[in-house]
Design an enzyme around this catalytic site. Sequence first.
Site, PDB file in Angstrom:
ATOM      1  N   VAL A   1       0.820  -1.221   0.000  1.00  0.00           N
ATOM      2  CA  VAL A   1       0.000   0.000   0.000  1.00  0.00           C
ATOM      3  C   VAL A   1       0.851   1.267   0.000  1.00  0.00           C
ATOM      4  O   VAL A   1       0.360   2.340  -0.355  1.00  0.00           O
ATOM      5  CB  VAL A   1      -0.987   0.034   1.194  1.00  0.00           C
ATOM      6  CG1 VAL A   1      -1.978  -1.111   1.122  1.00  0.00           C
ATOM      7  CG2 VAL A   1      -0.255   0.054   2.535  1.00  0.00           C
TER       8      VAL A   1
ATOM      9  N   SER B   1      -6.235   3.683  15.761  1.00  0.00           N
ATOM     10  CA  SER B   1      -5.964   2.839  16.934  1.00  0.00           C
ATOM     11  C   SER B   1      -6.169   3.706  18.163  1.00  0.00           C
ATOM     12  O   SER B   1      -5.977   4.927  18.102  1.00  0.00           O
ATOM     13  CB  SER B   1      -4.509   2.347  16.891  1.00  0.00           C
ATOM     14  OG  SER B   1      -4.105   1.873  18.167  1.00  0.00           O
TER      15      SER B   1
ATOM     16  N   TYR C   1       4.099   4.719  15.489  1.00  0.00           N
ATOM     17  CA  TYR C   1       2.757   4.133  15.306  1.00  0.00           C
ATOM     18  C   TYR C   1       1.673   5.122  15.748  1.00  0.00           C
ATOM     19  O   TYR C   1       0.677   5.333  15.047  1.00  0.00           O
ATOM     20  CB  TYR C   1       2.673   2.841  16.114  1.00  0.00           C
ATOM     21  CG  TYR C   1       1.428   2.021  15.896  1.00  0.00           C
ATOM     22  CD1 TYR C   1       1.268   1.223  14.770  1.00  0.00           C
ATOM     23  CD2 TYR C   1       0.400   2.027  16.842  1.00  0.00           C
ATOM     24  CE1 TYR C   1       0.129   0.455  14.590  1.00  0.00           C
ATOM     25  CE2 TYR C   1      -0.743   1.259  16.668  1.00  0.00           C
ATOM     26  CZ  TYR C   1      -0.863   0.467  15.541  1.00  0.00           C
ATOM     27  OH  TYR C   1      -1.996  -0.284  15.362  1.00  0.00           O
TER      28      TYR C   1
ATOM     29  N   ALA D   1       1.865   8.356  15.970  1.00  0.00           N
ATOM     30  CA  ALA D   1       1.803   9.481  15.024  1.00  0.00           C
ATOM     31  C   ALA D   1       1.040   9.083  13.765  1.00  0.00           C
ATOM     32  O   ALA D   1       0.202   9.836  13.251  1.00  0.00           O
ATOM     33  CB  ALA D   1       3.215   9.938  14.673  1.00  0.00           C
ATOM     34  N   SER D   2       1.309   7.866  13.281  1.00  0.00           N
ATOM     35  CA  SER D   2       0.634   7.419  12.054  1.00  0.00           C
ATOM     36  C   SER D   2      -0.869   7.274  12.270  1.00  0.00           C
ATOM     37  O   SER D   2      -1.679   7.672  11.416  1.00  0.00           O
ATOM     38  CB  SER D   2       1.233   6.095  11.562  1.00  0.00           C
ATOM     39  OG  SER D   2       0.845   5.007  12.392  1.00  0.00           O
ATOM     40  N   LYS D   3      -1.248   6.720  13.431  1.00  0.00           N
ATOM     41  CA  LYS D   3      -2.673   6.466  13.672  1.00  0.00           C
ATOM     42  C   LYS D   3      -3.424   7.744  14.032  1.00  0.00           C
ATOM     43  O   LYS D   3      -4.635   7.863  13.778  1.00  0.00           O
ATOM     44  CB  LYS D   3      -2.837   5.403  14.759  1.00  0.00           C
ATOM     45  CG  LYS D   3      -2.280   4.027  14.353  1.00  0.00           C
ATOM     46  CD  LYS D   3      -2.959   3.482  13.109  1.00  0.00           C
ATOM     47  CE  LYS D   3      -2.578   2.050  12.807  1.00  0.00           C
ATOM     48  NZ  LYS D   3      -3.261   1.520  11.610  1.00  0.00           N
TER      49      LYS D   3
END
Length: 260
Positions: A77, A155, A167, A169-171
């Site tokens: 992706v 999340s 993680y 920061a991404s979510k």
Amino acid sequence: MAGCETVSGEAMATFAGDVVVVTGAAMGIGEATAMGFAALGAKVACLDLDEAAARQTAERAMAVHAGCVAMGLACDVADEAAGCGALERVVEAFGGLHVLINNAGITRDRTALKLASGDFRAVLDVNLTGTFLMAQAAATFMKTQRYGRIINTSSINARGKFGQANYAASKAGVIGLTRTLAIEWARYGITVNAVAPGFVRTAMTAAIPEPVKDEAITKIPVGRIAEAEEIARVHRFFADRHSAYITGQVLVVDGGRTLV
Ligand code: NAP
């Protein structure tokens, strides 16, 4: 329709005629999601880094649900060309694209002072940029149909989590992205929502030591870890044609963890 009875409590829901793409469909939440849509009559495209595993999910869906049509494709992706190419193949094979489940995600946990920039970027690339690229490619098709459902994956750790700067920061980014795309694409009949799971029993959480899991469970009011199917149900809720007035929302599915 055949198979409806296999998904308990959703007697009237059907996705017959809908083409559903699930990323990260080889296992875990993605696999459960693909199986659930297959049970309800959708044509399901299972995308994953691992092509053989993606095909296995598709084959299992067709074996379990008589009459189900499914395909498995390799797709990273985070690779724009691969994502666009995969969606083109789906549209060509299945004649449309109605639902995108942006589920693929990774972790590279490390406390922030020890976190390599490559591991920070890798997680952002898959979890956030990958979500954007797949949504953008899907919306390009969906706009022409004046219909689409995009469901992203955040999340509860978007709130911040020790050892997960990348993680989290991404979510957290997925939430801002979801709301923005919802505003921009409502005019095309496309809704964009997100699910924010708590602790789910999958390969991603399998490596967590049992004592740590037991301790985590003591903080979950419902008193247990979620099963992947319990997240898949939320995907189906947002993907339903009757959910047209729900957009830009983030549904927390955490057994009450963030309430306490
Ligand atoms: P999982 O069991 O690790 O499955 C994730 C799947 O995504 C794997 O098949 C993986 O393939 C695939 N994948 C990884 N990178 C990819 C990429 N670049 N392109 C395409 N596919 C890729 O994870 P899960 O627990 O089901 O989690 C699914 C989603 O829910 C993730 O976004 C995760 O962050 C989120 N989530 C999970 C939990 C939890 O407790 N499990 C909680 C909150 C949120 P490979 O195995 O080949 O890498």
